[in-house]
Design a protein around this motif. Structure first.
Motif, short mmCIF file in Angstrom:
data_model
loop_
_atom_site.label_atom_id
_atom_site.label_comp_id
_atom_site.label_asym_id
_atom_site.label_seq_id
_atom_site.Cartn_x
_atom_site.Cartn_y
_atom_site.Cartn_z
N GLY A 159 1.03 -1.08 0.06
CA GLY A 159 0.01 -0.13 0.02
C GLY A 159 0.97 1.16 -0.08
O GLY A 159 1.85 1.30 0.69
N THR A 161 -8.16 -7.96 -8.18
CA THR A 161 -7.24 -6.96 -8.19
C THR A 161 -7.18 -6.28 -6.61
O THR A 161 -8.61 -6.22 -6.02
N GLU A 197 1.34 5.20 0.74
CA GLU A 197 0.62 6.35 1.40
C GLU A 197 1.63 7.50 1.44
O GLU A 197 2.79 7.41 1.83
N TYR A 232 -5.14 3.43 1.05
CA TYR A 232 -3.93 3.92 0.65
C TYR A 232 -4.12 4.75 -0.66
O TYR A 232 -5.04 4.67 -1.48
N ASP A 233 -3.32 5.57 -1.13
CA ASP A 233 -3.38 6.55 -2.25
C ASP A 233 -3.13 5.55 -3.74
O ASP A 233 -3.70 5.80 -4.63
N GLU A 234 -2.37 4.62 -3.36
CA GLU A 234 -2.33 3.69 -4.47
C GLU A 234 -1.89 2.37 -4.12
O GLU A 234 -1.40 2.20 -2.88
N VAL A 235 -1.61 1.28 -5.01
CA VAL A 235 -1.29 -0.05 -4.48
C VAL A 235 -0.47 -0.62 -5.70
O VAL A 235 -0.42 -0.27 -6.76
N GLU A 263 -7.55 -4.10 -3.43
CA GLU A 263 -8.40 -2.87 -2.91
C GLU A 263 -7.14 -1.92 -2.33
O GLU A 263 -5.98 -2.46 -1.82
N ARG A 264 -7.46 -0.73 -2.53
CA ARG A 264 -6.56 0.42 -2.04
C ARG A 264 -6.88 0.37 -0.46
O ARG A 264 -5.97 0.99 0.13
N GLU A 265 -7.92 0.06 0.04
CA GLU A 265 -8.10 0.15 1.46
C GLU A 265 -7.32 1.20 2.07
O GLU A 265 -6.52 1.00 2.98
#
Length: 148
Positions: free
Chosen positions: A108, A127, A110, A133-136, A129-131
Motif C-alpha cells: 500500500g 485486483t 501512502e 492507500y493512495d495507490e497499490v 483494493e486500495r483500502e
C-alpha cells in the motif's frame, strides 16, 4: 522495454548512497533516473535481461541500501512489477511469463511511501483494493519468495 525500480531501506537515502559511489554512479550514468516513490530510484532499460544485468552489477549496493528491486515489462504485465528473483527466472527461461501473477507481494502506498507489503495469492481476476492507500504497488513473486 523494461523498467527498474529500487525501493530504498527506510534508514538510507537511496539516491545519495548510489550516486555518491563511483561504481554505482558509473553503472547508472547512461540512464535517466526518476523517483516514483519516496526514497526510490527508477529507470528504463531495453529488456528484462538488461534490467537483471544492471541489478546484478549493482548487487553490492542493493544488499546494503535497497529493500526491494523490482522490474516491470509490458511483455509480462503493463501494471504489475516482478521481483528481481522472478525477473531473473523469466530471463533465464525457467518460468513462463504467462504462468506468473498468482503469487503477489502487495504494497500500500501512502504519501508516496510504499508501506510494509503483504503476500496474497490471486484467484481469478482479483485486483487489490486500495483500502485507504493512495495507490497499490503489486509485485509478482516466485514461489520461494511467497513461502519464505
Amino acid at each position: 522495454m523494461a523498467q527498474v525500480c529500487l525501493l530504498g531501506e527506510p534508514e538510507s537515502d537511496l539516491r545519495y548512497e548510489l550516486l555518491s559511489r563511483e561504481t554505482a554512479r558509473e553503472a547508472l550514468s547512461t540512464y535517466e533516473l526518476w523517483e516514483p516513490y519516496a526514497n526510490s530510484l527508477a529507470l528504463d532499460t531495453v529488456s528484462i535481461g538488461a534490467a537483471v544485468s544492471l541489478l546484478n552489477d549493482l548487487n553490492w549496493y542493493l544488499v546494503r541500501f535497497v529493500r526491494a528491486a523490482l522490474v516491470q515489462s509490458d511483455s509480462v504485465s503493463e501494471t504489475e512489477w516482478l521481483s528481481r528473483e522472478l525477473a531473473t527466472a523469466i530471463r533465464d527461461g525457467e518460468v513462463d511469463p504467462a504462468e506468473t501473477g498468482e503469487l503477489l507481494q502487495v504494497y500500500g502506498v501512502e504519501d508516496g511511501r510504499p508501506e510494509n507489503p503483504v503476500f496474497v495469492e490471486r484467484e481469478g481476476d482479483w485486483t487489490p483494493e486500495r483500502e485507504g492507500y493512495d495507490e497499490v504497488l503489486v509485485v509478482r513473486v516466485t514461489e520461494s519468495e511467497f513461502d519464505g
